[in-house]
Design a protein around this motif. Structure first.
Motif, PDB file in Angstrom:
ATOM      1  N   ARG A 339       2.563  78.772  22.832  1.00 31.17           N
ATOM      2  CA  ARG A 339       1.244  78.280  23.255  1.00 31.17           C
ATOM      3  C   ARG A 339       1.246  76.752  23.369  1.00 31.17           C
ATOM      4  N   LEU A 340       2.270  76.219  23.952  1.00 34.09           N
ATOM      5  CA  LEU A 340       2.464  74.774  23.926  1.00 34.09           C
ATOM      6  C   LEU A 340       1.476  74.015  24.824  1.00 34.09           C
ATOM      7  N   ARG A 341       1.182  74.555  25.978  1.00 39.45           N
ATOM      8  CA  ARG A 341       0.277  73.941  26.964  1.00 39.45           C
ATOM      9  C   ARG A 341       0.844  72.646  27.550  1.00 39.45           C
ATOM     10  N   HIS A 342       1.445  71.802  26.703  1.00 38.65           N
ATOM     11  CA  HIS A 342       2.026  70.547  27.167  1.00 38.65           C
ATOM     12  C   HIS A 342       3.531  70.568  26.937  1.00 38.65           C
ATOM     13  N   PHE A 343       4.253  70.028  27.886  1.00 39.90           N
ATOM     14  CA  PHE A 343       5.697  69.920  27.742  1.00 39.90           C
ATOM     15  C   PHE A 343       6.002  68.929  26.615  1.00 39.90           C
ATOM     16  N   PRO A 344       6.718  69.362  25.561  1.00 42.25           N
ATOM     17  CA  PRO A 344       6.995  68.458  24.426  1.00 42.25           C
ATOM     18  C   PRO A 344       7.950  67.328  24.836  1.00 42.25           C
ATOM     19  N   LYS A 345       7.454  66.097  24.880  1.00 43.60           N
ATOM     20  CA  LYS A 345       8.274  64.977  25.337  1.00 43.60           C
ATOM     21  C   LYS A 345       9.473  64.721  24.435  1.00 43.60           C
ATOM     22  N   HIS A 346       9.345  65.085  23.156  1.00 43.30           N
ATOM     23  CA  HIS A 346      10.455  64.852  22.227  1.00 43.30           C
ATOM     24  C   HIS A 346      11.731  65.567  22.673  1.00 43.30           C
ATOM     25  N   ILE A 347      11.560  66.660  23.429  1.00 48.36           N
ATOM     26  CA  ILE A 347      12.719  67.402  23.909  1.00 48.36           C
ATOM     27  C   ILE A 347      13.598  66.528  24.797  1.00 48.36           C
ATOM     28  N   CYS A 348      12.971  65.597  25.484  1.00 55.18           N
ATOM     29  CA  CYS A 348      13.705  64.767  26.443  1.00 55.18           C
ATOM     30  C   CYS A 348      14.712  63.830  25.781  1.00 55.18           C
ATOM     31  N   CYS A 349      14.692  63.769  24.455  1.00 54.11           N
ATOM     32  CA  CYS A 349      15.690  62.973  23.722  1.00 54.11           C
ATOM     33  C   CYS A 349      16.958  63.774  23.440  1.00 54.11           C
ATOM     34  N   LEU A 350      16.909  65.076  23.679  1.00 52.47           N
ATOM     35  CA  LEU A 350      18.040  65.949  23.341  1.00 52.47           C
ATOM     36  C   LEU A 350      18.997  66.006  24.524  1.00 52.47           C
ATOM     37  N   ASP A 351      19.764  64.952  24.691  1.00 48.22           N
ATOM     38  CA  ASP A 351      20.541  64.783  25.922  1.00 48.22           C
ATOM     39  C   ASP A 351      21.764  65.693  26.033  1.00 48.22           C
ATOM     40  N   LYS A 352      22.028  66.534  25.021  1.00 50.31           N
ATOM     41  CA  LYS A 352      23.131  67.494  25.130  1.00 50.31           C
ATOM     42  C   LYS A 352      22.655  68.883  25.557  1.00 50.31           C
ATOM     43  N   LEU A 353      21.343  69.020  25.749  1.00 55.04           N
ATOM     44  CA  LEU A 353      20.804  70.320  26.147  1.00 55.04           C
ATOM     45  C   LEU A 353      21.426  70.795  27.453  1.00 55.04           C
TER      46      LEU A 353
END
Length: 426
Positions: A339-353
């Motif tokens: 139920r996030l509704r918003h894309f979690p910006k913190h994910i964008c720091c995970l550059d090995k994804l």
């Protein structure tokens, strides 16, 4: 199609010289092979004494062919998925047999001569009716066994004699039966590395298993476990622990002491945020999908240095804590059906994804920071609520697979020009 391989000095079947017309035994063609290049053609010999591998799986057999029972040097035999009713007395002639798969047949009778296969190391009897039950005395004579698979056989108990006699067992497969307990004699299996107990009737993890100091894989998925005993900390070599779809409400602090644990599956239990307690620091793969977490348990960031695969599907998440940025080693992150509704910006720091799934999470837009995920190959955005095609994904230079479609919101009528920046890979 059957496969027969001969054992000659440095010669495989594919390299062998074959006569134009091979002889047939009981309907099975056995090719001829030239055992020595210097011998004359009239010295060629049939393979009946040299075959060491036969695969007759899914061949519609109702009996084990007599020709096969004459292959005295045979080491590996595959007869799975046939209609075989019996293991006959003639099986004793296969003195060198090491691997035998007869699973998925209709075997009701196993002759006592089967116990004479003293070289047998791997046996799969799974999914056979054996209406008189497992022939314990016969199986116990196979003391060289290292692997024994008895899946889906409606067994209600594991005979203690098997634990006392088959001391070389390294793998024991008992999934899909009716076990609720195990005999204490199982502690005799000091060499056991893998045990599979999925789909049984355990309410408690058998504490005797915690004395198997060589155990590396323990699968107890789809039982009715309510808790794990503290004795589990004794499993110092345990690498894979599968506990999906039980009734666990918490994980014990003792789990932290399983220092070799790399894979932990807790999918589909009754866990809440603060009930996923201390985790071993070496965890590389963790699944807590289909639990009522509501937020990421504090124990997860503590394993940041090793964690590479994290599954949080359908865990009622509404947001991600900033601590998610600590998981720098993540390659796979599944946040779908939340139920996030918003894309979690913190994910964008995970550059090995390499894979990110946000399917069915009510997301409405993608932040421009997603371009930092320069190793992302697969992106799942199906079933969200975008008002227009999210152009931000066009900045993902490594993207190979995009899953994008939605049941809510506006339907896409076109693609942005910027999508041409994504290279199409074959």
């Amino acid at each position: 199609m059957s496969h027969i391989i001969s054992k000659t000095t440095n010669v495989k079947f594919s390299e062998a010289l074959i006569t134009p017309k091979a002889p047939s035994y009981q309907g099975i063609e056995l090719p001829w092979i030239k055992g020595n290049a210097e011998l004359a053609p009239d010295s060629w010999k049939p393979l009946t004494e040299r075959v060491f591998f036969v695969d007759l799986a899914k061949s519609g057999l109702q009996t084990i062919p007599c020709a096969v029972l004459q292959l005295q040097d045979l080491e590996e035999l595959h007869l799975e998925k046939n209609e075989i009713l019996e293991i006959p007395p003639e099986i004793r002639y296969l003195k060198n047999l090491k691997i035998l798969y007869v699973n998925n047949n209709k075997i009701n009778i196993i002759s006592k001569e089967f116990g004479e296969l003293t070289q047998l190391q791997s046996l799969d009897l799974s999914e056979n009716p054996l209406t008189e039950g497992l022939p314990t005395q016969i199986v116990c004579r196979l003391q060289a066994l290292r692997e024994l698979r008895l899946y889906d056989m409606n067994l209600t108990e594991l005979p203690a004699e098997i634990c006392k006699m088959l001391l070389h067992l390294e793998l024991l497969g008992l999934s899909g039966n009716e076990f609720a307990v195990l005999p204490w004699e199982i502690i005799s299996l000091r060499n056991l590395k893998e045990i599979y107990l999925q789909r049984n009737k355990f309410c408690l993890l058998p504490v005797y298993l915690c004395q198997l100091c060589s155990l590396e894989i323990l699968d107890m998925g789809q039982n009715a476990l309510e808790y794990l005993p503290d004795e589990i900390r004794s499993l110092q070599k345990l690498k894979h622990l599968y506990l999906a779809y039980n009734n666990l409400r918490a994980t014990p602090e003792a789990l932290h002491d399983c220092i070799s644990l790399r894979v932990l599956d807790l999918t589909g239990n009754q866990l809440y945020e603060n009930k996923v307690n201390s985790l071993p620091k070496g965890i590389a793969e963790l699944s807590v999908s289909n639990n009522q977490l509501c937020t990421i348990p504090p124990s997860i960031p503590t394993v940041a240095s090793a964690l590479q695969l994290l599954y949080l599907k359908n865990t009622q998440l509404k947001k991600l804590p900033s601590a998610i940025y600590c998981l720098k080693g993540l390659r796979i992150l599944d946040l779908s059906q939340n139920r996030l509704r918003h894309f979690p910006k913190h994910i964008c720091c995970l550059d090995k994804l390499e894979l990110l799934s946000l399917d069915d999470s009510k997301v409405k837009e993608i932040p421009p920071e997603i371009k930092n995920l320069h190793n992302l190959k697969t992106l799942g955005l199906t079933g969200n609520r975008f008002q227009a095609f999210p152009q931000e994904i066009c900045s993902l230079v490594s993207l190979e697979r995009l899953h994008l479609g939605q049941h809510h919101g506006m339907k896409f009528t076109g693609l942005p020009d910027a999508i041409t920046g994504l290279v199409v890979r074959s």
